[in-house]
Scaffold this motif. Structure first.
Motif, PDB file in Angstrom:
ATOM      1  N   SER A 240       0.813  -1.215   0.000  1.00 11.14           N
ATOM      2  CA  SER A 240       0.000   0.000   0.000  1.00 11.14           C
ATOM      3  C   SER A 240       0.845   1.264   0.000  1.00 11.14           C
ATOM      4  CB  SER A 240      -0.934   0.011   1.209  1.00 11.14           C
ATOM      5  OG  SER A 240      -0.190   0.106   2.413  1.00 11.14           O
ATOM      6  N   VAL A 245      -2.079   3.802  -0.436  1.00 14.57           N
ATOM      7  CA  VAL A 245      -3.023   3.146  -1.347  1.00 14.57           C
ATOM      8  C   VAL A 245      -3.926   2.221  -0.536  1.00 14.57           C
ATOM      9  CG1 VAL A 245      -3.265   1.609  -3.332  1.00 14.57           C
ATOM     10  CG2 VAL A 245      -1.374   3.248  -3.240  1.00 14.57           C
ATOM     11  N   ALA A 248      -3.796  -2.583  -3.094  1.00  9.65           N
ATOM     12  CA  ALA A 248      -3.019  -2.852  -4.302  1.00  9.65           C
ATOM     13  C   ALA A 248      -3.392  -4.199  -4.897  1.00  9.65           C
ATOM     14  CB  ALA A 248      -1.522  -2.833  -3.970  1.00  9.65           C
TER      15      ALA A 248
END
Length: 824
Positions: A240, A245, A248
């Motif tokens: 991430s 994020v 992923a």
């Protein structure tokens, strides 16, 4: 809070906000939305749903709603954050059987227009780095499956609807309803009453409680479902990008162990269906203000997570030893058959229902509800989701609990299209049921009825017949006895129990005029005339098909489908109310349980009937498509000279108490003629080779009568009727598709329904229904094809479990195309 509105929506979760949002898009803003919890984190299922949105579904309607929903969520935004993150989704196969199932699901994707591909273990590993790829056979990848953010989506749709003029009020509890002239007229709350023309119940897990307050059953079972988030995992933090994020990796389903997974930045989320059903009584669910925590989240039960944890570690070793950062038993809704509950409730005009809605389908369902309430048509075939589809016994607390529990247990199971329920059986039987049991009947559950699919007593009939064989998936819920029974019907005669057909009596001085408006064909004929017709929606789509017999000057007998009958009845009642037809002018009575029915079909049928009746049953006595009252032994019965088998024969209806005696008399009289008691497996084979359409499969609200090849049953000379304008427009413009009869070129090939039909490798349609025709010795499939391909001799392919088989557009019907046998 306003004291009156055109529409009051109960529930500001994803179903209620979605419907309000789409009502606003239609320009309808005289709407009040109320919820017992705060807006928009109301405390219901929307507030804790993990948000995984997988589109693939065995239902075309559900898949269509899902595709619309993900597109809608992607366009919603709050504080710069989108309602959807397109990560893709992967369904894993840990067994060969599941790998075969993924091939079937890939076929469904092609049929419904969903992108996808089958991946090998190493390809799955590239997308899911933490998986032990040696434990899987592969996966099914859909690039635009997504993580939906249901709370954000609900808030965004609520804000948009509010900006358009719709009122929203939180912390308002419904305490009752008022009725005027049999309709709901007001919602009573702890903050006052609101007069309304229509009320929409989107209360989710509280739906059954709201239904009780309104005096209507809502067949919904709230169920606990476990969800766990692990502590932070180093590899996920790396994937991430240090928490930048959200995920992923794609969404993950491991359905062989009833699990699903998603990444939450550096945490791993685990959803668990692999535990005993934990039903919850809707009456005991607290509102948000009284609950110690979110009311749809209950205390985690670790004993139900043990098997799930072992299966998770087997696939994802990095989870071993990881502590739980959050764990709860969330509550979701499970209807008896797994489909949503939608529409105006037949028991209370003006009271609409939108329940059993999952996040994945929510925006699509909200759009359909808005159009349905405002325009009278949902814009898509909703037969499977009609709230009125259940008989009364199917809405009892125990039935809903037991069937809802089965739905929970099987939510990720590999379910054959003909798989039968294992609980709540034997509740609806015909007078001939003990005769079927004595014949060794294998029963199928059809709308709660027990119907013989085939009779083991007929197994000896297979001995000297060259019947095709089936293996594996195709052989489930199938027997060669079906073929022997079909052959016996064609060569001698078959006896069929058709008591399950819905039987409606429509009577009164307005009966003929009303039926001619609600049905497409002209039923204003002489007494004794039988008419085949369709019930259309405003788009010209076929809601249902039926046979109508004029039994008196102001009386008609309508025979409609076992599964569609209650929905047909509710539709007609709604139209009658809209036209202001009181009981002094029109009455519609459901007499299904008062009468039973027997189908006697085959070249020997007339001889057999004549042997038990002193009445004239010759062609002159009972002409084709005519009905007469005759004597069968001591019993008066109504016979209709029609045949779903495509053979000479009769449908015979008599009071239910006389059914078994009539059946026995026909069995005795038929013995010298080779009469065989048959099941609906044989009947489906007979009807498809005769070209007869199957309601709910070949006939749906999304295809017009013209496309279905039933233009001959639409009478444009009789005046106005529902769907007339659409039919006129399509007649002028031409149909875009036609229902075609296909025969598979390979004698060993099988189709079961919903498989994609391809031309030059690209999907052009899907199989609506299929069966083997024992008289024509071909596997037959129906499919809607573009008119350019709807030509006899055109070559296409049908994909079945990943293999492609050539098929040819054939003449329709294949069997007795001139109808000589019917008119013998």
């Amino acid at each position: 809070m306003r004291d009156r509105a055109r529409i009051v929506i109960i529930g500001a979760g994803i179903a209620g906000t979605s419907t309000a949002y789409h009502l606003a898009k239609l320009g309808v803003t005289d709407v009040v939305v109320i919820d017992q919890g705060p807006l928009f984190r109301t405390g219901g299922s929307t507030s804790h749903a993990p948000g995984g949105m997988f589109q693939t579904n065995t239902s075309r309607t559900m898949a269509s709603w899902a595709r619309y929903t993900i597109q809608t969520f992607a366009g919603l935004e709050v504080d710069g954050k989108s309602g959807a993150a397109f990560l893709g989704g992967i369904e894993l196969a840990e067994t060969p059987a599941r790998m075969q199932e993924l091939k079937r699901r890939r076929g469904l994707q092609q049929s419904w227009g969903i992108p996808g591909e089958i991946l090998g273990p190493s390809e799955v590993k590239r997308m899911i780095p933490i998986i032990d790829e040696t434990k899987i056979h592969g996966g099914l990848y859909v690039p635009d499956d997504c993580i939906g953010r249901p709370l954000l989506a609900a808030e965004a749709m609520g804000i948009a609807a509010r900006a358009a003029g719709i009122d929203f009020h939180g912390e308002v509890e419904v305490t009752g309803f008022e009725r005027t002239d049999g309709r709901v007229s007001a919602v009573v709350t702890d903050k006052g009453r609101i007069e309304a023309e229509m009320v929409l119940c989107c209360a989710g897990i509280w739906g059954p409680k709201v239904g009780r307050l309104a005096g209507v059953p809502i067949a919904l079972q709230p169920m606990q479902h476990q969800y766990v988030k692990t502590e932070a995992l180093g590899i996920l933090k790396e994937l991430s990008q240090g928490g930048a994020v959200e995920s992923a990796m794609p969404l993950i389903r491991a359905q062989d162990h009833s699990l699903y997974f998603r990444q939450h930045f550096d945490q791993f989320g685990i959803g668990n269906y692999r535990h005993a059903p934990l039903p919850v009584d809707a009456e005991t669910l607290l509102p948000f203000r009284l609950a110690p925590r979110m009311p749809s989240c209950m205390e985690f039960t670790p004993e139900h997570f043990e098997e799930c944890h072992r299966a998770t570690v087997n696939l994802f070793p990095v989870v071993a030893g990881a502590a739980q950062a959050d764990a709860f038993n969330g509550i979701f809704s499970f209807p008896p058959d797994g489909m949503p509950l939608m529409g105006e409730h037949a028991d209370l005009p003006g009271f609409w229902v939108c329940e059993g809605v999952w996040i994945t389908h929510s925006a699509g369902i909200g759009r359909s509800m808005a159009h349905w309430m405002v325009e009278g048509d949902p814009g898509i075939d909703v037969r499977e989701a009609d709230v009125n589809r259940f008989a009364r016994f199917q809405t009892t607390r125990r039935y809903v609990n037991d069937r809802g529990s089965q739905q929970y247990r099987e939510v990720y199971d590999i379910i054959h299209p003909l798989a039968q329920p294992s609980v709540a059986r034997g509740l609806r039987t015909s007078p001939m049921h003990d005769r079927h049991v004595a014949n060794g009947a294998h029963f199928w559950d059809v709308a709660g009825w027990e119907r013989p699919a085939w009779n083991e007593a007929n197994a000896p009939l297979t001995a000297n017949l060259a019947l095709p064989k089936r293996e594996g998936w195709a052989a489930e819920e199938w027997s060669p006895i079906q073929g022997a029974e079909a052959v016996a019907t064609r060569s001698a005669a078959g006896l069929y129990d058709i008591s399950t057909f819905t039987k409606l009596v429509v009577e009164g001085p307005e009966a003929a005029r009303f039926l001619n408006y609600v049905l497409a064909n002209d039923v204003d004929k002489a007494v004794g005339q039988v008419v085949y017709t369709c019930m259309l929606n405003p788009r010209g789509g076929v809601i249902s098909d039926m046979v109508v017999t004029r039994t008196g000057a102001d009386e008609f007998l309508m025979l409609t489908g076992t599964g569609s009958g209650l929905s047909d009845l509710a539709h007609m009642q709604k139209v009658a109310r809209a036209k202001g037809l009181g009981s002094d002018r029109l009455r519609i009575r459901n007499v299904t349980h008062e009468y039973c029915g027997i189908g006697l079909w085959g070249p020997k049928a007339r001889e057999i009937l004549a042997a038990v009746s002193d009445s004239d049953v010759s062609d002159a006595g009972v002409p084709y498509y005519k009905s007469r009252l005759i004597q069968i032994g001591y019993v008066e019965a109504r016979v209709l000279r029609i045949s779903y088998a495509g053979e000479l024969g009769f449908e015979i209806y008599m009071p239910a108490p006389h059914g078994r005696a009539t059946w026995d008399a026909l069995v005795e009289a038929g013995a010298p003629h080779g009469l065989v008691a048959c099941g609906i497996g044989a009947l489906d084979s007979l009807r498809i080779e005769k070209g007869y359409r199957l309601a709910g499969a070949d006939l749906t609200g999304d295809r017009t009568a013209l496309e279905a090849g039933l233009g001959w049953s639409v009478n444009m000379k009789k005046g106005d009727f529902i769907g007339r304008a659409a039919i006129e427009a399509q007649k002028a413009a031409g149909v875009p598709t036609r229902l075609c009869c296909l025969t598979l070129d390979d004698d060993t090939a099988v189709a079961l329904g919903k498989e994609p039909v391809l031309k030059d490798g690209a999907p052009v349609g899907y199989v609506t229904s299929a069966n083997y025709g024992y008289a024509v010795r071909k596997m037959i499939a129906f499919a809607y094809l573009p008119v350019a391909l709807a030509t006899v001799g055109e070559s296409v392919e049908i994909e079945y479990l990943g293999a492609r088989y050539s098929a040819t557009v054939a003449n329709d019907p294949l069997f007795d195309p001139e109808g000589k046998k019917l008119r013998a």
